[in-house]
Design an enzyme around this catalytic site. Structure first.
Site, PDB file in Angstrom:
ATOM      1  N   LYS A  38     -12.191  71.006 -11.757  1.00 35.50           N
ATOM      2  CA  LYS A  38     -12.342  72.218 -12.582  1.00 35.50           C
ATOM      3  C   LYS A  38     -11.246  72.280 -13.654  1.00 35.50           C
ATOM      4  O   LYS A  38     -10.220  71.593 -13.540  1.00 35.50           O
ATOM      5  CB  LYS A  38     -12.270  73.455 -11.681  1.00 35.50           C
ATOM      6  N   TYR A 264      12.274  82.391 -34.503  1.00 33.65           N
ATOM      7  CA  TYR A 264      11.842  83.779 -34.688  1.00 33.65           C
ATOM      8  C   TYR A 264      12.740  84.761 -33.942  1.00 33.65           C
ATOM      9  O   TYR A 264      13.183  84.490 -32.818  1.00 33.65           O
ATOM     10  CB  TYR A 264      10.419  83.953 -34.153  1.00 33.65           C
TER      11      TYR A 264
HETATM   12  C1  LIG Z   1      -9.140  74.891  -6.750  1.00 33.81           C
HETATM   13  C2  LIG Z   1      -9.682  74.832  -5.377  1.00 33.81           C
HETATM   14  C3  LIG Z   1      -9.379  73.764  -4.513  1.00 33.81           C
HETATM   15  C4  LIG Z   1      -8.339  72.714  -4.837  1.00 33.81           C
HETATM   16  O1  LIG Z   1      -7.073  73.162  -4.396  1.00 33.81           O
HETATM   17  P1  LIG Z   1      -5.765  72.258  -4.562  1.00 33.81           P
HETATM   18  O2  LIG Z   1      -4.671  73.099  -4.027  1.00 33.81           O
HETATM   19  O3  LIG Z   1      -5.623  72.008  -6.024  1.00 33.81           O
HETATM   20  O4  LIG Z   1      -6.001  71.002  -3.797  1.00 33.81           O
HETATM   21  C5  LIG Z   1     -10.055  73.686  -3.319  1.00 33.81           C
HETATM   22  N1  LIG Z   1     -10.959  74.637  -2.952  1.00 33.81           N
HETATM   23  C6  LIG Z   1     -11.234  75.698  -3.737  1.00 33.81           C
HETATM   24  C7  LIG Z   1     -12.200  76.717  -3.265  1.00 33.81           C
HETATM   25  C8  LIG Z   1     -10.608  75.845  -4.961  1.00 33.81           C
HETATM   26  O5  LIG Z   1     -10.859  76.911  -5.730  1.00 33.81           O
END
Ligand SMILES: *Cc1c(COP(=O)(O)O)cnc(C)c1O
Length: 368
Positions: A38, A264
């Site tokens: 993702k 800035y």
């Molecule tokens: C993002 C996510 C993961 C991955 O978690 P990590 O800590 O990056 O390994 C796994 N399960 C769900 C439901 C997530 O939203």
């Protein structure tokens, strides 16, 4: 000196392979592995990472939203893709691109059943998300009968997995809570399986879960951050290799006289002679304002250069007093030399945030 022409996020796929094999070594050979890609694969390059995971033999991929899965399908990715947070508005796309929804509430389940029926689907793969304490998304244990009844009288979908998510898998002081979550998930999955008359696969562990609760790996695990080289614990970090290196270059060097200021709002005022370097990297690239005033530190020719004053949209100025450097020299923001976790810690945040913040303006270069 190694020169780079512009701000670049270099992605090392051999590091991804190393991390994948390390995480796989922590689970049983028959346990399936889902790679979480993702948010542009945690701010890297979703397609390149997904294709490499496919080649390495991952069993599943996951994205947050349907649109991310569509991009993967359009790039030719064939692995099953779990959409963790689908919205009813995207169900038609989701089905058109063979993406598998997480169904997390009564209304989302009913709306998906309707969409699958309308599109004359049969046994369309869906995943049931149980809330076991994170209180973010998911059915509760009392919904089991409802889920089973709805799904049984509708041949358009088939539940291929049940899953849940730990709230504090990296936090040893919350072990009792995590074990309770695992127990609750087991109960709900078992009850649902009995009502359905078949046993969907189960998955609960993220990266820190794999490290700390391997006994709860069930039939599949889901790893994101670990694949990208970060493990939320120093001992784990030591076994992983950062995939992403954020590099930039010195655009200009200034000699700042005492009582003169930089940037800035004149947020840095020199009390002695200071040498500053201006870098083509700012908050529009993902280096937020919270990294200003010394909280963010970059590496130039092996030496630490803290950010001077406020972060601008397209630039930061860093303190290179006493550092032997010149315009055109390479700058490392994070990577194997200085971890994204360490960079983020300076501004009181975590690797996940700085990695996913690197904006699409930054050029990605994939190294095999
Ligand atoms: C993002 C996510 C993961 C991955 O978690 P990590 O800590 O990056 O390994 C796994 N399960 C769900 C439901 C997530 O939203």
């Amino acid at each position: 000196m190694n020169k780079v022409g512009e701000t670049t996020l270099v992605l090392d796929l051999s590091a991804l392979e190393h991390n994948y094999k390390y995480l796989r070594s922590k689970i049983a050979p028959e346990t399936k592995f889902l790679g979480v890609v993702k948010a542009f694969a945690y701010g890297s390059d979703m397609v390149a990472i997904a294709q490499k995971l496919e080649e390495l033999g991952a069993d599943y991929l996951a994205v947050a939203y349907a649109s991310e899965g569509v991009l993967l399908r359009q790039a030719g990715v064939k692995l099953p893709i779990l959409v963790l947070h689908p919205l009813a508005a995207n169900f038609d796309d989701l089905i058109a691109y063979c993406l598998e929804p997480s169904l997390y509430s009564r209304s989302i389940l009913n709306q998906f059943l309707k969409a699958a029926e309308t599109q004359k689907q049969q046994d369309y793969p869906v995943h049931i998300k149980f809330n076991t304490g994170l209180n973010r998304l998911g059915f509760s244990q009392v919904d089991v009968d409802f889920i089973a009844e709805e799904v049984k009288r509708n041949a358009s979908v088939k539940i291929v997995s049940t899953f849940s998510h730990l709230a504090a898998s990296e936090d040893g002081s919350e072990r009792a809570f995590s074990l309770e979550q695992i127990g609750s998930f087991k109960k709900s999955s078992k009850a649902l399986g009995e009502k359905l008359g078949y046993a969907p696969m189960r998955h609960m562990l993220n990266t820190s879960g794999i490290i700390n609760y391997a006994e709860a790996q069930f039939e599949m695990v889901r790893s994101g951050i670990g694949l990208y080289g970060y493990g939320n614990q120093a001992e784990v970090d030591a076994s992983l290799r950062p995939v992403a290196t954020l590099k930039t270059v010195i655009s200009q060097i200034h000699e700042i006289e005492p009582n003169h200021s930089v940037g800035y709002n004149r947020a840095f005022k020199a009390d002695k002679k200071v040498k500053s370097a201006t870098l083509p990297l700012g908050h529009a690239d993902g280096i937020g304002r919270q990294y200003g005033k010394g909280k963010g530190i970059v590496i130039i020719n092996g030496k630490k250069a803290p950010i001077l004053g406020n972060v601008c949209m397209d630039m930061i100025m860093v303190d290179v007093t006493g550092i032997d450097c010149k315009e055109g020299d390479e700058v490392i923001v994070f990577g194997p030399q200085k971890s994204a976790e360490a960079f983020a810690a300076g501004a009181n945040t975590i690797s996940y945030e700085i990695l996913t913040a690197i904006s699409q303006r930054v050029k990605r270069v994939v190294k095999c």
